[in-house]
Design an enzyme around this catalytic site. Structure first.
Site, PDB file in Angstrom:
ATOM      1  N   THR A 211       0.847  -1.191   0.000  1.00 53.56           N
ATOM      2  CA  THR A 211       0.000   0.000   0.000  1.00 53.56           C
ATOM      3  C   THR A 211       0.888   1.248   0.000  1.00 53.56           C
ATOM      4  OG1 THR A 211      -1.921   1.023   1.076  1.00 53.56           O
ATOM      5  CG2 THR A 211      -0.280   0.075   2.537  1.00 53.56           C
ATOM      6  N   ASN A 212       0.314   2.398   0.341  1.00 49.87           N
ATOM      7  CA  ASN A 212       1.098   3.632   0.396  1.00 49.87           C
ATOM      8  C   ASN A 212       0.691   4.432   1.629  1.00 49.87           C
ATOM      9  OD1 ASN A 212      -1.205   5.388  -0.351  1.00 49.87           O
ATOM     10  ND2 ASN A 212      -1.106   4.171  -2.237  1.00 49.87           N
ATOM     11  N   ASP A 213       1.282   5.620   1.790  1.00 53.82           N
ATOM     12  CA  ASP A 213       1.097   6.381   3.038  1.00 53.82           C
ATOM     13  C   ASP A 213      -0.194   7.182   3.108  1.00 53.82           C
ATOM     14  OD1 ASP A 213       3.229   5.685   4.559  1.00 53.82           O
ATOM     15  OD2 ASP A 213       4.582   7.167   3.683  1.00 53.82           O
TER      16      ASP A 213
END
Ligand SMILES: Cc1cc2nc3c(=O)[nH]c(=O)nc-3n(C[C@H](O)[C@H](O)[C@H](O)COP(=O)(O)O)c2cc1C
Length: 401
Positions: A211-213
């Protein structure tokens, strides 16, 4: 929704008066201006001084305390309000209102006000269930006074039943819905707005993903801002931030699921705001079982669907499409080419390379890139305020198109 609204708060003499202090602070924190009137019984429970200090305004109790010769206080108070809130509403004042009595400041002002009235009855469960109280409630409902349902739970008397003063979160949510129903000129009334939010999750195996932030804070704030302006909102989100009932939530995980959900709603939507951080790539295969530890691991990725580009190709002239460009360099140039390439109406460009703004924090600084003006810089501020700016831009788009 509460911002800038004038709320007349009527406090009557129930045990829940102490909870209303906190409720009033929440209203003020959300930008409302609150003025308070109390019955003499209410003042037995909490000193009017507490309400005066926190509302920064005089509290009215005595109808005949006429300190301003230019106005009649209870009529002036009644006329001043955009909305009236009775919290808590005792069985006694409920009965008086049902029969048109005006024997103190609260009942006199409530009989005079033309503002919409929202009441929160709270009392002993047997008082609440008493046939006469029920008939009085029905009379007020028939006269368009909104009667909130009290909570069921542990009462001051030491046993359980219906009649408890509700939690403030539920009150605010229901009160905001009530306000929205009474405001006829909201600029997005009748418009359907779709918002995507959060960082998509791309599964590797049943317990692992990439995923990402992105936290989803901006998207969720945009959904709220659009709702506040009257829109029917569908929030397609990969974030775990709670969503109030008034917003239709579609929970998704991967970019493919998000694409599917957007496709389902786009045709009937007036606007789509793609604030989600959609993974560009996804693992080519998802392991059926948890992958075992090996000395090294290589994963092969394939491209995810480009949701913004796909919707740009389907967009009608009456639809407004907003995308985001999260970059760490050449922010404006990249956003300008994205605007054209994706056939969007606006790109919100943000620099995610800085620690105090962008992903996973409460503030951001962005630039609006559009076809009709020079880049519009939006200074560092709360994401909720940026959400308001984005929605205001969409309101202007509909005005001009
Ligand atoms: C300790 C105590 C708690 C009370 N709590 C409530 C209550 O929660 N709801 C209610 O309707 N009346 C409650 N009452 C009764 C009201 O205070 C009483 O009916 C009073 O006349 C209400 O006046 P008002 O409607 O002018 O404020 C309570 C009374 C006492 C002494």
């Amino acid at each position: 929704m509460l911002k800038g609204k004038k709320i007349a708060l009527y406090v009557t003499g129930g045990i829940a008066v102490y909870k209303v202090v906190d409720l009033m602070r929440e209203f003020i924190k959300n930008g409302a201006e609150v003025r308070v009137a109390m019955t003499e019984s209410a003042a037995e429970f909490v000193s009017p001084l507490t309400f005066q200090v926190l509302s920064k305004h005089q509290v009215y109790i005595d109808t005949f305390m006429e300190d301003n010769p230019r106005v009649v206080n209870h009529i002036h108070f009644a006329d001043w309000a955009d909305f009236s809130l009775i919290a808590p509403l005792t069985a006694n004042t409920l009965a008086k209102l049902a029969h048109g009595l005006a024997d103190n400041f609260v009942t006199s002002a409530l009989l005079a006000t033309r503002s919409p009235i929202f009441a929160i009855p709270a009392m002993n469960t047997h008082m609440y269930d008493n046939q006469v109280t029920k008939e009085n409630r029905d009379l007020l409902t028939k006269r368009d006074i909104y009667m909130m349902e009290p909570d069921t739970g542990f009462l001051a008397e030491g046993y359980s039943g219906k009649g408890r003063f509700p939690e403030k979160e539920r009150i605010i949510e229901e009160f905001e819905g009530f306000m929205r129903n009474h405001i006829t000129d909201l600029p997005l009334k009748g418009k359907k707005v779709i918002v995507t939010a959060g960082g998509t999750k791309e599964r590797i195996d049943p317990v692992r993903y990439i995923t990402n932030d992105s936290s989803g804070k901006t998207g969720h704030a945009i959904a709220e801002a659009a709702w506040n302006k009257g829109a029917d909102v569908v929030l397609i989100t990969a974030s775990s931030i709670p969503v109030p009932d008034r917003i239709q939530k579609v929970a998704v995980e991967s970019a493919k699921e998000m694409h599917q959900a957007v496709l389902e709603h786009f045709e009937t939507a007036d606007s789509l705001i793609m604030s989600a951080a959609v993974s560009d790539y996804t693992p080519k295969t998802v392991a059926e079982n948890k992958m075992k530890k090996t000395d090294s691991l290589s994963l092969e990725f394939e491209k995810n669907p480009d949701i913004l580009k796909d919707m740009g190709s389907r967009k009608r002239a009456d639809q407004c499409l907003v995308g985001f460009a999260a970059e760490t360099e050449h922010i404006i140039e990249y956003a300008q080419s994205k605007l054209k390439e994706k056939n969007a109406d606006m790109i919100v460009a943000n620099d995610v390379g800085q620690k105090d703004r962008g992903f996973n924090v409460d503030n951001n600084e962005v630039t609006f890139i559009t076809h009709t003006s020079e880049p519009i810089p939006i200074r560092l501020k709360k994401k909720t305020e940026i959400a308001d700016d984005i929605v205001s831009w969409i309101v202007d788009f509909f005005k001009n198109n």
